[in-house]
Design a protein around this motif. Structure first.
Motif, short mmCIF file in Angstrom:
data_model
loop_
_atom_site.label_atom_id
_atom_site.label_comp_id
_atom_site.label_asym_id
_atom_site.label_seq_id
_atom_site.Cartn_x
_atom_site.Cartn_y
_atom_site.Cartn_z
N TRP A 182 0.85 -1.20 0.00
CA TRP A 182 0.00 0.00 0.00
C TRP A 182 0.88 1.25 0.00
O TRP A 182 1.87 1.33 0.72
CB TRP A 182 -0.91 0.00 1.23
N SER A 226 2.81 0.05 4.07
CA SER A 226 2.45 -1.27 4.62
C SER A 226 3.69 -1.98 5.13
O SER A 226 4.77 -1.89 4.55
CB SER A 226 1.74 -2.11 3.55
N ALA A 237 -8.17 -2.80 4.90
CA ALA A 237 -8.44 -3.18 3.51
C ALA A 237 -8.81 -4.65 3.45
O ALA A 237 -8.21 -5.48 4.14
CB ALA A 237 -7.23 -2.89 2.63
N ASN A 256 -5.94 -6.08 -8.35
CA ASN A 256 -5.91 -4.96 -7.41
C ASN A 256 -7.28 -4.32 -7.22
O ASN A 256 -7.58 -3.73 -6.17
CB ASN A 256 -4.92 -3.90 -7.86
N TRP A 259 -9.47 -5.16 -4.09
CA TRP A 259 -9.19 -4.65 -2.75
C TRP A 259 -10.16 -3.53 -2.41
O TRP A 259 -10.38 -2.62 -3.20
CB TRP A 259 -7.76 -4.14 -2.65
N VAL A 261 -11.02 -0.65 0.51
CA VAL A 261 -10.62 0.10 1.70
C VAL A 261 -11.89 0.61 2.37
O VAL A 261 -12.72 1.25 1.73
CB VAL A 261 -9.68 1.26 1.34
#
Length: 299
Positions: A182, A226, A237, A256, A259, A261
């Motif tokens: 991240w 991260s 996330a 991706n 993902w 959040v």
């Protein structure tokens, strides 16, 4: 994953380091071969280019051509890169593995190359490793060498002094490889900081340190926030899949967009319903195990 076997030629099974191994890539559509060298032979399984210097007269005829990977048949472009390649070093041709070397990574970005990771988090060859899948990395190094010899593509070895990065905790040899992380885009913050100094809103004292200020902030990069640690604020996330769905891996950057959040799991489910177009009972959420960088979370 197959357990490590060690080097058969060594009584104690020790692996060989500090050598530069040369091998040849067949040039597509000809009998010509392009020789490259590496200290980490197993990474050739993830090669996605061979770089040459644009001004090297030996390879002018190869501009825009391809070589062929000997184990999977992948067409590998020959790219011209004057920033990475030293014409006077070795053969002047450099194998490029963008997913497993920092310099190759930058070369990969410059030329829009494919990033192929060939290792699992446990240090074994993954599904991109053809017949070497499942072997531990250094056993694969030995096996790749033997396979190249069988194909007549092995050239030789020579001593090469090198430094090995070691983990301070386990003592294991560190392996450069791309993993999803991240980031924070710092471009806007950096511009506001440099503009403030340039328009006089912010003053650097003493003034000679302005050069350092501008050097860092005018060349700012995204900030990786991260961390793969046990303690810290867990990243909010979640990776979303449909129950029973296969082949959608969270480690694959092609996914991706899966993902999410969110402030909490309830919020994540709500967003996942919109993303996947299905009801909550059909959704599987997996929270990222990484934690936030302490500098970020303390802010």
């Amino acid at each position: 994953v197959k357990p490590p076997r060690g080097t058969p030629a060594d009584p104690k099974g020790r692996y060989e380091f500090g050598v530069l191994t040369s091998f040849a890539y067949p040039v597509e559509g000809s009998d010509e071969k392009l020789i490259v060298a590496t200290t980490r032979l197993e990474t050739m399984l993830g090669d996605t280019a061979v770089a040459i210097h644009p001004d090297d007269p030996r390879y002018t005829h190869l501009h825009g051509k391809h070589v062929v990977h000997p184990f999977n048949g992948r067409r590998i472009p020959i790219v011209c890169d004057g920033e990475l390649v030293d014409m006077e070093f070795g053969t002047g041709a450099v194998k490029i593995t963008p997913a497993h070397d920092p310099n190759d990574y930058e070369c990969g970005k410059r030329h829009g190359l494919e990033f192929i990771t060939v290792l699992t988090p446990d240090g074994a060859i993954n599904h991109n490793g053809s017949e070497f899948e499942g072997m531990m990395r250094y056993d694969a190094r030995i096996a790749v060498e033997e396979a190249l010899k069988e194909k007549g593509l092995y050239v030789g070895k020579e001593p090469n002094k090198m430094r090995l990065g070691l983990c301070s905790r386990s003592g294991d040899i560190l392996e450069p490889m791309i993993t999803p992380q991240w980031y924070v885009n710092c471009t806007g913050m950096a511009k506001r900081s440099t503009d403030a100094v340039r328009n006089g809103e912010l003053k650097i004292v003493p003034a000679e340190h302005e050069k350092t200020w501008f050097h860092w902030l005018d060349n700012i990069r995204d900030w990786c926030i991260s961390r793969q640690l046990w303690w810290g604020h867990q990243i909010p996330a979640w990776f979303a899949t449909k129950k029973g769905e296969t082949g959608v891996l969270k480690t694959d950057m092609k996914n991706n967009d899966r993902w999410i959040v969110a402030r909490d799991e309830e919020d994540a489910y709500t967003k996942a319903e919109k993303l996947l177009g299905c009801s909550r009972d059909e959704i599987s959420l997996e929270r990222d195990e990484d934690v936030l960088d302490t500098w970020f979370s303390s802010g």
